[in-house]
Design an enzyme around this catalytic site. Structure first.
Site, mmCIF file in Angstrom:
data_model
loop_
_atom_site.group_PDB
_atom_site.id
_atom_site.type_symbol
_atom_site.label_atom_id
_atom_site.label_comp_id
_atom_site.label_asym_id
_atom_site.label_seq_id
_atom_site.Cartn_x
_atom_site.Cartn_y
_atom_site.Cartn_z
ATOM 1 C CG HIS A 156 -0.147 0.038 2.517
ATOM 2 N ND1 HIS A 156 0.342 1.207 3.058
ATOM 3 C CD2 HIS A 156 0.241 -0.948 3.345
ATOM 4 C CE1 HIS A 156 0.992 0.944 4.169
ATOM 5 N NE2 HIS A 156 0.959 -0.372 4.370
ATOM 6 N NE ARG B 32 -1.519 -0.212 6.648
ATOM 7 C CZ ARG B 32 -1.982 -0.831 7.732
ATOM 8 N NH1 ARG B 32 -3.201 -0.557 8.179
ATOM 9 N NH2 ARG B 32 -1.238 -1.730 8.372
ATOM 10 C CD GLU C 170 2.438 -5.089 8.098
ATOM 11 O OE1 GLU C 170 2.737 -6.307 7.998
ATOM 12 O OE2 GLU C 170 3.066 -4.195 7.508
ATOM 13 C CG HIS D 130 -0.644 -4.680 4.817
ATOM 14 N ND1 HIS D 130 -1.065 -3.449 5.252
ATOM 15 C CD2 HIS D 130 -1.758 -5.348 4.405
ATOM 16 C CE1 HIS D 130 -2.380 -3.370 5.117
ATOM 17 N NE2 HIS D 130 -2.824 -4.508 4.606
#
Ligand SMILES: O=C(O)[C@H](O)COP(=O)(O)O
Length: 327
Positions: free
Chosen positions: A82, A131, A185, A255
């Protein structure tokens, strides 16, 4: 474990989300730490007959579950971390906290989109975090195929039914987007929300470096990269690789650490080698999947770049087709 797909509403986008990817920020499994690494996870295996790839059922207008013909013997895989988030900007440990992009992050996502604008994308996987989803969506605004990315929802039967698309033609002009918590993440435990520099001052640079980059050592009450790999690579093998094996081109927006673990798998990196792998925000990476092997092709710089299209005839042909359609 094989992909499980609900076939109740074949033809509806929402009915094709792998049932183990229901978006949930704090899934039960991730709280049950430590997770044991699955045996043989780092082997590339062929798609098994019991797996029902998502795109195949998505595009099928009938209620059959018979696998369709393989499209091609190769597929593209694009990975994008991202763009910069508001907490990247503030240098805070973010992990599973759901923070949006900064203006710079938006620009990075758009730039990434330009760089991959003539590389085919049939299916998009993102994490369940905004994100990564913003990055995928913004990147796709730049794609020359002009297809519309549509997020699939299976949080309830109503969500599935109410998001049904009734036109086959419209479905063909769409790209399904599957959000999976497994691509989130790494869970940063008690570091989430702390400033990275201050944490290094408090606990020592070496300790913080180990928490951030080692493979086995988890941050306090968080996931190590190994634990993150356990769910991210398993998801990749069960849900993404079968699509690639069918010749479907995939974009993954995720991520730093979920992608580091996937790259470790793709590039067969050792737990030592992965410690020095760093990913920049908004940087697309291209792989070609062929003969059950992943070939890393670097970061595409844009449609004017000759190199990327010389990688495979198929990519060159796709780009040529786009040029012809637009002229
Ligand atoms: O979660 C975070 O804080 C970052 O996105 C990744 O962190 P890292 O650079 O410590 O891996």
């Amino acid at each position: 474990m094989a992909t499980v797909v609900s076939h109740q509403l074949i033809g509806s986008f929402a009915s094709h989300i792998p049932s183990n990817s229901k978006p949930s920020l704090f899934p039960k499994e991730s709280m049950n730490l430590p997770i044991k690494f699955r045996q043989n996870r780092f082997k590339i295996e062929a798609t098994t007959a019991s797996q029902t790839p998502v795109l195949e059922t998505l595009l099928s207008p009938s209620k059959t579950t018979t696998p369709s013909k393989k499209k091609s013997n190769e597929a593209s895989l694009i990975l994008i971390r991202h763009g910069e988030s508001l907490w990247n900007e503030k240098n805070l440990f973010t992990g599973c906290v759901d923070v949006p992009l900064t203006e710079k992050g938006v620009a990075e996502a758009i730039q990434a989109g330009k760089r991959i604008s003539t590389i085919p994308v049939d299916l998009i996987f993102t994490s369940s975090l905004i994100r990564a989803q913003m990055t995928a969506m913004l990147a796709m605004t730049q794609h020359r195929c002009k297809k519309v990315p549509i997020i699939l929802h299976d949080e309830s039967e109503k969500a599935q039914t109410w998001s049904h698309v009734f036109s086959e033609e419209t479905r063909k002009q769409s790209i399904p987007v599957i959000a999976a918590w497994q691509l989130n993440e790494r869970m940063y435990g008690e570091l989430q929300g702390l400033n990275k520099e201050e944490t290094a001052e408090r606990y020592g640079t070496q300790q913080v470096h180990e928490w951030r980059r080692s493979y086995h050592i988890p941050p306090p009450k968080g996931e190590s990269l190994e634990m993150c790999a356990e769910r991210a690579v398993a998801y990749f093998e069960d849900n993404i690789q079968p699509e690639l094996a069918l010749g479907n081109n995939v974009l993954i927006a995720a991520h730093g650490n979920s992608l580091r673990s996937i790259i470790m798998y793709l590039d067969k990196l050792t737990s030592q080698e992965v410690t020095s792998l760093e990913l920049s925000t908004g940087l697309p990476l291209l792989y070609i999947f062929k003969d059950r092997k992943f070939m890393r092709r670097g970061s595409p710089v844009g449609p004017t770049e000759a190199g990327v299209y010389a990688y495979t005839k198929r990519l060159a042909q796709y780009r040529q087709k786009l040029d012809e359609t637009l002229n």
